[in-house]
Design a protein around this motif. Structure first.
Motif, PDB file in Angstrom:
ATOM      1  N   TRP A 159       0.819  -1.213   0.000  1.00 30.86           N
ATOM      2  CA  TRP A 159       0.000   0.000   0.000  1.00 30.86           C
ATOM      3  C   TRP A 159       0.846   1.253   0.000  1.00 30.86           C
ATOM      4  O   TRP A 159       1.924   1.300   0.582  1.00 30.86           O
ATOM      5  CB  TRP A 159      -0.905   0.006   1.224  1.00 30.86           C
ATOM      6  CG  TRP A 159      -1.937  -1.066   1.199  1.00 30.86           C
ATOM      7  CD1 TRP A 159      -2.122  -1.987   0.221  1.00 30.86           C
ATOM      8  CD2 TRP A 159      -2.895  -1.319   2.206  1.00 30.86           C
ATOM      9  NE1 TRP A 159      -3.165  -2.790   0.545  1.00 30.86           N
ATOM     10  CE2 TRP A 159      -3.654  -2.409   1.759  1.00 30.86           C
ATOM     11  CE3 TRP A 159      -3.204  -0.728   3.424  1.00 30.86           C
ATOM     12  CZ2 TRP A 159      -4.706  -2.915   2.504  1.00 30.86           C
ATOM     13  CZ3 TRP A 159      -4.235  -1.222   4.172  1.00 30.86           C
ATOM     14  CH2 TRP A 159      -4.992  -2.316   3.708  1.00 30.86           C
ATOM     15  N   ASN A 160       0.291   2.291  -0.608  1.00 36.73           N
ATOM     16  CA  ASN A 160       1.002   3.562  -0.698  1.00 36.73           C
ATOM     17  C   ASN A 160       1.200   4.228   0.649  1.00 36.73           C
ATOM     18  O   ASN A 160       2.114   5.020   0.816  1.00 36.73           O
ATOM     19  CB  ASN A 160       0.238   4.514  -1.611  1.00 36.73           C
ATOM     20  CG  ASN A 160       0.556   4.273  -3.057  1.00 36.73           C
ATOM     21  OD1 ASN A 160       1.662   3.850  -3.382  1.00 36.73           O
ATOM     22  ND2 ASN A 160      -0.399   4.529  -3.923  1.00 36.73           N
ATOM     23  N   VAL A 161       0.313   3.913   1.608  1.00 32.52           N
ATOM     24  CA  VAL A 161       0.424   4.590   2.905  1.00 32.52           C
ATOM     25  C   VAL A 161       1.746   4.216   3.579  1.00 32.52           C
ATOM     26  O   VAL A 161       2.291   4.982   4.372  1.00 32.52           O
ATOM     27  CB  VAL A 161      -0.793   4.277   3.792  1.00 32.52           C
ATOM     28  CG1 VAL A 161      -0.790   2.845   4.249  1.00 32.52           C
ATOM     29  CG2 VAL A 161      -0.853   5.212   4.976  1.00 32.52           C
ATOM     30  N   ILE A 162       2.305   3.057   3.231  1.00 35.02           N
ATOM     31  CA  ILE A 162       3.597   2.659   3.807  1.00 35.02           C
ATOM     32  C   ILE A 162       4.711   3.524   3.236  1.00 35.02           C
ATOM     33  O   ILE A 162       5.603   3.965   3.949  1.00 35.02           O
ATOM     34  CB  ILE A 162       3.879   1.171   3.508  1.00 35.02           C
ATOM     35  CG1 ILE A 162       2.721   0.327   4.000  1.00 35.02           C
ATOM     36  CG2 ILE A 162       5.187   0.728   4.121  1.00 35.02           C
ATOM     37  CD1 ILE A 162       2.737  -1.085   3.461  1.00 35.02           C
ATOM     38  N   TYR A 163       4.626   3.787   1.909  1.00 30.91           N
ATOM     39  CA  TYR A 163       5.681   4.587   1.277  1.00 30.91           C
ATOM     40  C   TYR A 163       5.460   6.079   1.465  1.00 30.91           C
ATOM     41  O   TYR A 163       6.399   6.858   1.397  1.00 30.91           O
ATOM     42  CB  TYR A 163       5.741   4.285  -0.219  1.00 30.91           C
ATOM     43  CG  TYR A 163       5.862   2.823  -0.542  1.00 30.91           C
ATOM     44  CD1 TYR A 163       6.992   2.112  -0.131  1.00 30.91           C
ATOM     45  CD2 TYR A 163       4.871   2.153  -1.228  1.00 30.91           C
ATOM     46  CE1 TYR A 163       7.105   0.770  -0.411  1.00 30.91           C
ATOM     47  CE2 TYR A 163       4.985   0.807  -1.513  1.00 30.91           C
ATOM     48  CZ  TYR A 163       6.100   0.125  -1.097  1.00 30.91           C
ATOM     49  OH  TYR A 163       6.215  -1.205  -1.372  1.00 30.91           O
ATOM     50  N   GLN A 164       4.205   6.453   1.629  1.00 34.10           N
ATOM     51  CA  GLN A 164       3.865   7.878   1.638  1.00 34.10           C
ATOM     52  C   GLN A 164       3.076   8.262   2.888  1.00 34.10           C
ATOM     53  O   GLN A 164       1.988   8.826   2.778  1.00 34.10           O
ATOM     54  CB  GLN A 164       3.018   8.208   0.404  1.00 34.10           C
ATOM     55  CG  GLN A 164       3.743   8.152  -0.893  1.00 34.10           C
ATOM     56  CD  GLN A 164       4.557   9.397  -1.106  1.00 34.10           C
ATOM     57  OE1 GLN A 164       4.144  10.481  -0.742  1.00 34.10           O
ATOM     58  NE2 GLN A 164       5.741   9.250  -1.651  1.00 34.10           N
ATOM     59  N   PRO A 165       3.594   7.996   4.089  1.00 39.62           N
ATOM     60  CA  PRO A 165       2.788   8.318   5.276  1.00 39.62           C
ATOM     61  C   PRO A 165       2.517   9.810   5.404  1.00 39.62           C
ATOM     62  O   PRO A 165       1.388  10.220   5.696  1.00 39.62           O
ATOM     63  CB  PRO A 165       3.644   7.806   6.437  1.00 39.62           C
ATOM     64  CG  PRO A 165       5.010   7.658   5.901  1.00 39.62           C
ATOM     65  CD  PRO A 165       4.887   7.413   4.449  1.00 39.62           C
ATOM     66  N   LEU A 166       3.536  10.630   5.133  1.00 39.01           N
ATOM     67  CA  LEU A 166       3.356  12.080   5.233  1.00 39.01           C
ATOM     68  C   LEU A 166       2.357  12.562   4.179  1.00 39.01           C
ATOM     69  O   LEU A 166       1.461  13.357   4.473  1.00 39.01           O
ATOM     70  CB  LEU A 166       4.707  12.766   5.054  1.00 39.01           C
ATOM     71  CG  LEU A 166       4.704  14.274   5.230  1.00 39.01           C
ATOM     72  CD1 LEU A 166       4.251  14.645   6.623  1.00 39.01           C
ATOM     73  CD2 LEU A 166       6.073  14.842   4.954  1.00 39.01           C
ATOM     74  N   GLY A 167       2.518  12.031   2.972  1.00 39.37           N
ATOM     75  CA  GLY A 167       1.587  12.387   1.902  1.00 39.37           C
ATOM     76  C   GLY A 167       0.158  12.059   2.287  1.00 39.37           C
ATOM     77  O   GLY A 167      -0.755  12.847   2.050  1.00 39.37           O
ATOM     78  N   PHE A 168      -0.023  10.906   2.932  1.00 39.10           N
ATOM     79  CA  PHE A 168      -1.378  10.517   3.335  1.00 39.10           C
ATOM     80  C   PHE A 168      -1.928  11.474   4.377  1.00 39.10           C
ATOM     81  O   PHE A 168      -3.089  11.890   4.285  1.00 39.10           O
ATOM     82  CB  PHE A 168      -1.391   9.095   3.883  1.00 39.10           C
ATOM     83  CG  PHE A 168      -2.685   8.754   4.553  1.00 39.10           C
ATOM     84  CD1 PHE A 168      -3.841   8.645   3.800  1.00 39.10           C
ATOM     85  CD2 PHE A 168      -2.768   8.602   5.920  1.00 39.10           C
ATOM     86  CE1 PHE A 168      -5.050   8.365   4.405  1.00 39.10           C
ATOM     87  CE2 PHE A 168      -3.969   8.325   6.529  1.00 39.10           C
ATOM     88  CZ  PHE A 168      -5.112   8.209   5.771  1.00 39.10           C
ATOM     89  N   ILE A 169      -1.106  11.848   5.365  1.00 38.34           N
ATOM     90  CA  ILE A 169      -1.612  12.734   6.426  1.00 38.34           C
ATOM     91  C   ILE A 169      -2.020  14.080   5.825  1.00 38.34           C
ATOM     92  O   ILE A 169      -3.093  14.613   6.129  1.00 38.34           O
ATOM     93  CB  ILE A 169      -0.561  12.895   7.536  1.00 38.34           C
ATOM     94  CG1 ILE A 169      -0.424  11.572   8.280  1.00 38.34           C
ATOM     95  CG2 ILE A 169      -0.946  14.001   8.502  1.00 38.34           C
ATOM     96  CD1 ILE A 169       0.759  11.500   9.182  1.00 38.34           C
ATOM     97  N   ILE A 170      -1.183  14.612   4.930  1.00 41.08           N
ATOM     98  CA  ILE A 170      -1.514  15.896   4.303  1.00 41.08           C
ATOM     99  C   ILE A 170      -2.795  15.750   3.488  1.00 41.08           C
ATOM    100  O   ILE A 170      -3.705  16.581   3.574  1.00 41.08           O
ATOM    101  CB  ILE A 170      -0.352  16.366   3.405  1.00 41.08           C
ATOM    102  CG1 ILE A 170       0.877  16.651   4.253  1.00 41.08           C
ATOM    103  CG2 ILE A 170      -0.743  17.612   2.637  1.00 41.08           C
ATOM    104  CD1 ILE A 170       2.129  16.862   3.459  1.00 41.08           C
TER     105      ILE A 170
END
Lengths: 351, 166
Positions: A199-210
């Motif tokens: 999942w992208n949330v693993i690679y992009q945690p900051l992106g997900f929060i924003i």
């Protein structure tokens, strides 16, 4: 068989129409029960019982509410611009529903050897379509607020417009990281990449929060519900509205919540992918997999709806200057940093 | 008439009608709303030509951002009262002559253009899809592309400088 002899183009039209009807119905029903869910969640958070009169556990409460809204008196203020006054809630509702067109709900169904994708339109621009519709969504609030010819409505409309325009920017920037990994804008291929690589949330945690914060702001949910701040603006942009026009404005908010939950599930949480297992190895039929995938997708989207409610009943509202500072001075630079780091990583991995 | 032609005429009629409404509407807010309709019709034309990226960016940037700012400004200044001053008659005549000459020049310039050579390549053209467009922009047209992005950056810096309070 007569039915199978017709032109394939008609099959396409029929299957798309059925799918559209299905998706809209699902969105509506989810939005209806989201109003019920909101009150139950609020009640739970505040140690109350919540609606429990209509039906068992108050399960028919949404029908009672809808009936009430339909039969209330319909008032159009004399000093309003009549056409725009009606156009406002219509636009809010249309834009809320339009986004669902590009969301892949599950793996394709298999009907008589014909593969039926459970996505209304897998357009090349994919996620940009969502952004286009979201940017049009401002007009529902703006037109309604202005056409009411009421100072409070106008202030709320202006607030809403500047808030939504401001938060679209970090939202788009946060998304770019995901697009760098997927290498495509199509929603279906974004999901496919996640099924293969995690999942992208693993690679992009900051992106997900924003992205999540911006989604809250785009839906006008607390802590960003300044356009409908009751204690400052009486009721906000829909103050002059009554009956089902008001209902449509409130309803559009819940549909927006559900759809943005679905978009987040697709972009960051693997869409219809089941975590920790390789479902392709189960050897189930295509249709069974489609139904399971749809259920997984729905539960992810509904989880986000729940988180939205959770936040609403936990966090107080921002002040207007705090809202703008957060958007422009915190989220935009953070999203840019996130973008640069992800671009560097992608470049390094693909050298 | 095939479906592309029907779509073309439909979108063209909408685009021209709404563009006329932009300049004839008395209320500036209505003008802006008609302009948004025009943008949608133009985006429809882009989609007919399979330029999906251009179509959606047109909606995001023009209809979704710039027009919101226009509306923002128009809503805040009171335009209900008919504040538009009566124009001088000579200015009207001069404007008519200037506009007429421009139209004349345009017609004269476009009269001999070979339209067939400018075929937009409906249904055959894939340059508008993001992958092809991105590749073209960053190889063939990379210098104009980067130059225009520098131009945008300088415009943004300029806006920030002008907007500063001190």
């Amino acid at each position: 068989m007569y039915l199978l002899a017709i032109d394939p183009i008609w099959w396409l039209i029929i299957e798309k129409l059925v799918l559209i009807a299905f998706v809209i119905t699902v969105s509506m029903v989810v939005a209806m029960y989201a109003t019920y869910g909101e009150r139950k969640v609020a009640a739970f958070m505040q140690d109350r019982i919540g609606p429990n009169r209509a039906g068992i556990f108050g399960i028919f409460q949404p029908f009672a509410d809808a009936g009430k809204l339909f039969f209330k008196e319909e008032i159009i203020p004399v000093s309003s611009s009549r056409f725009l006054f009606i156009l406002g809630p219509a636009l809010a509702m249309i834009t809320a529903l339009l986004t669902s067109a590009v969301i892949p709900w599950s793996v394709p169904l298999d009907i008589n050897g014909r593969s039926v994708p459970l996505q209304i339109a897998d357009v090349d621009v994919g996620i940009l379509f969502v952004f286009g519709v979201v940017s049009i969504g401002v007009y529902g609030i703006m037109i309604g607020g202005w056409a009411s010819n009421n100072k409070f409505s106008l202030i709320a409309a202006v607030r809403g417009a500047s808030q939504m325009v401001s938060y679209e920017l970090p939202m788009g920037l946060a998304l770019l990281g995901v697009l760098l990994f997927a290498g495509d804008l199509r929603m279906s291929s974004i999901v496919q990449t996640q099924v293969e690589h995690g999942w992208n949330v693993i690679y992009q945690p900051l992106g997900f929060i924003i992205f999540f914060i911006c989604a809250l702001a785009e839906c006008n949910r607390t802590p960003f519900d300044l356009p409908e701040a009751e204690n400052e603006l009486n009721f906000g942009y829909h103050q002059e509205y009554s009956s089902m026009k008001l209902g449509f404005y409130l309803f559009a908010e819940y549909i927006n919540m559900f759809i943005s939950g679905a978009v987040m599930a697709v972009l960051f949480f693997g869409g219809y992918d089941i975590p920790f297992v390789n479902e392709a190895a189960w050897g189930l039929g295509q249709n069974t997999m489609a139904i399971i995938g749809f259920a997984v997708m729905m539960s992810k989207a509904l989880f986000f709806v729940f988180v939205f409610m959770w936040i609403r009943w936990t966090i107080p509202r921002f002040r207007y200057d705090q809202l703008m500072t957060l958007g422009w001075k915190k989220l935009v630079p953070l999203a840019l940093v996130n973008l640069i780091i992800s671009a560097a990583v992608v470049l390094w991995l693909k050298k | 008439m095939n479906i592309t032609q029907i779509l073309f005429w439909f979108l063209s009629v909408i685009a021209i009608f709404s563009a006329l409404m932009v300049i004839t509407s008395k209320n500036p807010v209505h003008s802006v709303l008609w302009l948004i309709v025009t943008f949608f019709a133009i985006s429809g034309h882009y989609i007919v030509m399979n330029a999906q990226f251009l179509a959606i960016v047109n909606i995001i940037v023009y209809a979704g951002a710039i027009m919101v700012l226009f509306l923002h400004v128009f809503m805040l200044i009171d335009l209900r009262a008919n504040t538009e001053p009566q124009q001088n008659r000579w200015i009207k005549i001069a404007g008519g002559i200037a506009g007429g000459s421009l139209m004349l020049v345009m017609i004269a310039a476009l009269r001999n253009v070979d339209i067939k050579a400018q075929d937009a390549g409906i249904n055959t053209n894939n340059i508008g899809l993001i992958k092809n467009l991105g590749r073209e922009l960053f190889t063939t047209y990379v210098i104009p592309f980067e130059l225009s992005s520098v131009l945008f950056l300088s415009a943004m810096v300029g806006a920030v400088v002008l907007g500063k309070k001190d």
